[in-house]
Design a protein around this motif. Sequence first.
Motif, short mmCIF file in Angstrom:
data_model
loop_
_atom_site.label_atom_id
_atom_site.label_comp_id
_atom_site.label_asym_id
_atom_site.label_seq_id
_atom_site.Cartn_x
_atom_site.Cartn_y
_atom_site.Cartn_z
N GLN A 174 0.82 -1.21 0.00
CA GLN A 174 0.00 0.00 0.00
C GLN A 174 0.85 1.26 0.00
O GLN A 174 0.32 2.36 -0.17
CB GLN A 174 -0.93 0.00 1.22
CG GLN A 174 -2.13 -0.92 1.06
CD GLN A 174 -3.17 -0.73 2.16
OE1 GLN A 174 -2.88 -0.10 3.19
NE2 GLN A 174 -4.36 -1.26 1.96
N HIS A 195 4.72 2.64 -8.23
CA HIS A 195 3.45 2.75 -8.95
C HIS A 195 2.80 4.11 -8.71
O HIS A 195 2.04 4.60 -9.55
CB HIS A 195 2.50 1.63 -8.49
CG HIS A 195 1.35 1.40 -9.42
ND1 HIS A 195 1.19 0.26 -10.16
CD2 HIS A 195 0.30 2.18 -9.75
CE1 HIS A 195 0.10 0.34 -10.89
NE2 HIS A 195 -0.46 1.51 -10.66
N ILE A 238 -0.71 -0.35 -4.04
CA ILE A 238 -0.73 -1.52 -4.92
C ILE A 238 -1.61 -2.59 -4.29
O ILE A 238 -1.50 -2.90 -3.10
CB ILE A 238 0.69 -2.05 -5.17
CG1 ILE A 238 1.49 -1.04 -6.03
CG2 ILE A 238 0.66 -3.41 -5.85
CD1 ILE A 238 2.92 -1.45 -6.30
N SER A 255 1.75 -4.69 -11.95
CA SER A 255 1.22 -4.24 -10.67
C SER A 255 -0.14 -3.58 -10.89
O SER A 255 -0.35 -2.91 -11.89
CB SER A 255 2.18 -3.25 -10.00
OG SER A 255 2.40 -2.11 -10.82
N SER A 259 -3.36 -1.23 -9.04
CA SER A 259 -3.47 -0.22 -7.98
C SER A 259 -4.90 0.28 -7.84
O SER A 259 -5.70 0.20 -8.78
CB SER A 259 -2.54 0.97 -8.30
OG SER A 259 -2.77 2.03 -7.39
N GLY A 298 2.63 2.02 -2.30
CA GLY A 298 2.71 2.44 -3.70
C GLY A 298 3.90 1.90 -4.45
O GLY A 298 4.16 2.33 -5.58
#
Length: 745
Positions: free
Chosen positions: A415, A435, A439, A453, A455, A417
Amino acid sequence: MINLRFCVAAWGLAMGCVVMLLTASSQTSLAADLTPIQIAAVTHEGPVDFEKEVLPIFRRKCLACHNATEAESDLVLETPQSILKGGSEGPAVVGGKSAESLLLMLASRQKEPAMPPDGNDVKAKPLTPEELGLIKLWIDQGAKGEVLGTAAPVAWQPLPPGVNPIYAVAVSPDGQYAAAGRANQIFLYHIPSKREVGRLTDPSLIESGIYSKPGVAELDLVQSLVFSPDSQTLASGGYRTAKLWQRARNSHKADLAGLESPARAIAVSADGKWAAIAEDNGKIKLFELATGKVAQTLAGHSAAVSDVCFSVDGTKLVSGSQDKTFRVWTIADGKEIVNIETAAPVNAVAFVTEDKQVATGGADNLIRLWALPDPTAEKSEEAPKPVKEISGHTGPIKSLVAMSAAGTEMVSGSQDGTARLWNVAAGTMVRQMSHGAPITSVAVRGDGQRIASASSNNTARLWNSTNGQQIAELKGDFRTKIEVDNLTRAVALAKREVDAAKKDLDEANKRKTAETDNAKKAADAAKLADEESKKKDEASKKPLADKDAADKALETAKAALAKADETKKAADTELAAAAEALKKAQADLAAANKGDDQAAKDAAQKAVQEADAKNKATSEAKKKADADLTAAQNTAKAAETKVTQLTAPAQKALDEKNAAERALTAANRSVQRAGEAVKAATDAIPMFDAAVKQMEEKAKQTEATLATAKTAVTASEKPVLSVAFSHDGAVLATAGDDQIVHTWS
């Protein structure tokens, strides 16, 4: 096939003959150039067989138009019964009476029209004397018989190996798919990925037994292909066939029914036999994919199961739960062989190091590596501890996946990212991919070269695992984006069409203005021409009148001259006669004077006197006639001179008058044409005006559709919760809050 086509064509031609034959049967006279064909006397043992001997003749030369399908004049010549029944012109054959049978008369050209006609399309030749003789004998025998045989069906055979030409291709309007007809097969390709995605199969061809394997679409070569505007339907054309192929939307093989609560995660074994679904109620359903049925229910977790993962060899399943435990199960019997409690809820699990270890991702931001205990060893009273704790993420771990079957590297998604690549043995980070938003899921392609990935920021991203560089960002429904692109182009085109229509309208208005100006100029020119014509007409009156008067005077003078000439000629004649009479009288007097007859002398003397008086009078008349002639000649000459003098001015005036009249006529024609041009230009404007309004409305609708499509694009961009690669690594699947599984090349 070639023979069949030829027979059908020949059949169709010959039928036309009989139609002409019967529809014109009322004609009784022979054409001058119609030569009858002699009917041979045929020797035949026994009755004539209609099916074997007569019907073949009709097939070659008559049945093209007189069959059950194409019964011209309602006449069918396929059976004796239909022949005797006849058509709209009555019986074609009278049994036992060939001489009264119209069919034989027309076929032998004893009556018009001849059958078959000369110059027919299939080049059917007239019946021979022997054929006519056989038909005559059959009729005389009563025109009997039966048709027992039927036409053999087309015996289709598989296309020979090596026949694979491409005669047809098509591209879907959305630009995603291409279809190619190779021989009797239809190949489908995904254009962006340049991959073959399948071959179409007509099940009826397999059922017929001609082919045993799928992948055949037609019996003969595929001749044409075209997609529907929405790209969902493909039409194919083959030998006398047209087929529609529908691409199913949102299709799936089967529902995995039997869940007791919402699913949290799913995993499929490498061999494709099993699917494990984690539920909110802490249970795990193990499905046998071949049947779609629940094989086992794995129970033990006391809270929602967050993640499940099969071992590489497919014999074990690991599960992680919000109850802070991860468990390992055997697939064969569904037994729990490992139950380990962790320090935090487990959000993700994965087998690593050749299935010897389990990696767990916790809500406490840590990745823990656990050694799987030996099932044969005695259980330790001490709680198992992780082999290694890997820190680095600043948010809860949401997804774990091994890079390869060996499991020496793994990828985590958090989380925070970031997606991170780890060396399992060392517990160190190899590479980080940002990201930019929490994620929810990560996946690794089979060859380990790509990482994906997903998100909650509505995107999925594809990464190069060797350098950590982003390859692509995937979001929303790509079809809606394609639709937006198409509509954007359509809007641009519609605007150009509006501009073009307005330009046409402007040109039409300019043309009307120009034609109106031209009409005004033409009217002005006509007015001037009319004034000039009147002026020249008035100016020509005196010269033409003078010339006319001179012509009349000349005509009068010429008449007087002719009369004077006639008078002179008469006077000359009379004078000559008087002179001759005087000469004679003088001769008579001389003769009388020689004699003694005084009376004769006196008479002769008197005659001389009278002749002399007449001669003198005639001489005076001649002088007067000469004078009158000279005067008439002078008058005529003067008149001619005056005519000559007046001719040029009169001709000039007349020419100018005629020229002015011609100019006026031309000007009036110009006025008429200009008026017609103005009317045509005026009448055209409403059409161009309507075209502008139509194009503007079209552009408005297209823009509205584009706005809706853009809204759909935005609406399609929802959080992506899961990502996975296909077995061959060519397709990436994403799924999320939009409740649609999207596939990407």
